[in-house]
Design an enzyme around this catalytic site. Structure first.
Site, short mmCIF file in Angstrom:
data_model
loop_
_atom_site.label_atom_id
_atom_site.label_comp_id
_atom_site.label_asym_id
_atom_site.label_seq_id
_atom_site.Cartn_x
_atom_site.Cartn_y
_atom_site.Cartn_z
N GLN A 148 7.72 7.86 49.69
CA GLN A 148 7.48 9.22 50.19
C GLN A 148 7.74 9.34 51.70
O GLN A 148 7.87 10.44 52.22
CB GLN A 148 6.04 9.66 49.91
CG GLN A 148 5.76 9.88 48.43
CD GLN A 148 4.33 10.35 48.21
OE1 GLN A 148 3.42 9.53 48.14
NE2 GLN A 148 4.13 11.65 48.12
N CYS A 178 0.71 16.60 44.95
CA CYS A 178 1.46 15.51 45.58
C CYS A 178 1.98 16.00 46.93
O CYS A 178 2.44 17.13 47.04
CB CYS A 178 2.64 15.14 44.68
SG CYS A 178 3.68 13.83 45.35
NI NI Z 1 2.53 11.96 45.01
#
Ligand code: NI
Length: 174
Positions: free
Chosen positions: A50, A93
């Protein structure tokens, strides 16, 4: 140092991350930066892909605002056992900002991992921590929670994200 969080549909979020070898000297610094980034974004968990790093590294903190921080650092985490039982819970998220949807997850999982000092440990978790572990380990395989939703719901979320981004761009111009 705060890192930039990638958002879908960024292609790096769909890659499989690699195992972290023992000689990797950048792990501690990355864990620190990831934790700072996660706290600043008010997230419960963050996986290295991420922030654009394709390594099997995760940080999680499920402590509530009233509790003192309780960070969990996981290097090479792996689910080694899980309950038969599943339960459905709403998830979000940081790579899918402000979108939430119900996902089925195992109620209980046991995860083997290495901590920040590369000591092998196991953790047995239920509740929010069990969900966070499954969600973050998914990221390491390029899986995002919306993958568990119907195609229609996925489309709706992508559309909303696009709309929010356009609105934000307009606001930035004004
Ligand atoms: Ni996530």
């Amino acid at each position: 140092m705060k890192l930039e969080i990638l958002e879908i549909p960024h292609p790096l979020l769909r890659q499989k991350s690699v195992f972290v070898n023992k000689e990797d000297k950048e792990v501690k610094k990355l864990l620190e930066n990831m934790l700072e980034t996660m706290y600043a974004a008010h997230g419960v968990g963050l996986a290295a892909p991420q922030v654009g790093v394709l390594k099997r590294i995760v940080v999680i903190d499920t402590a509530s605002k009233e509790e003192k921080p309780n960070p969990l650092f996981l290097v090479n985490p792996k689910i080694i056992e899980h309950s038969e039982e599943t339960s459905e819970c709403s998830e979000g998220c940081l790579s899918v900002p402000n979108q939430y949807a119900s996902v089925q997850r195992y109620t209980e999982v046991t995860v083997e991992y290495e901590d920040a000092d590369r000591i092998v440990k196991q953790i047995k978790a239920e509740g929010l921590l069990a969900i966070a572990l499954q969600h973050e380990i998914d990221h390491l395989d390029g899986i995002i929670f919306i993958d568990y939703l119907s195609k229609l719901k996925q489309k709706m979320i992508l559309k909303k994200l696009e709309k929010n981004r356009k609105r934000k761009k307009m606001e930035d111009v004004e």
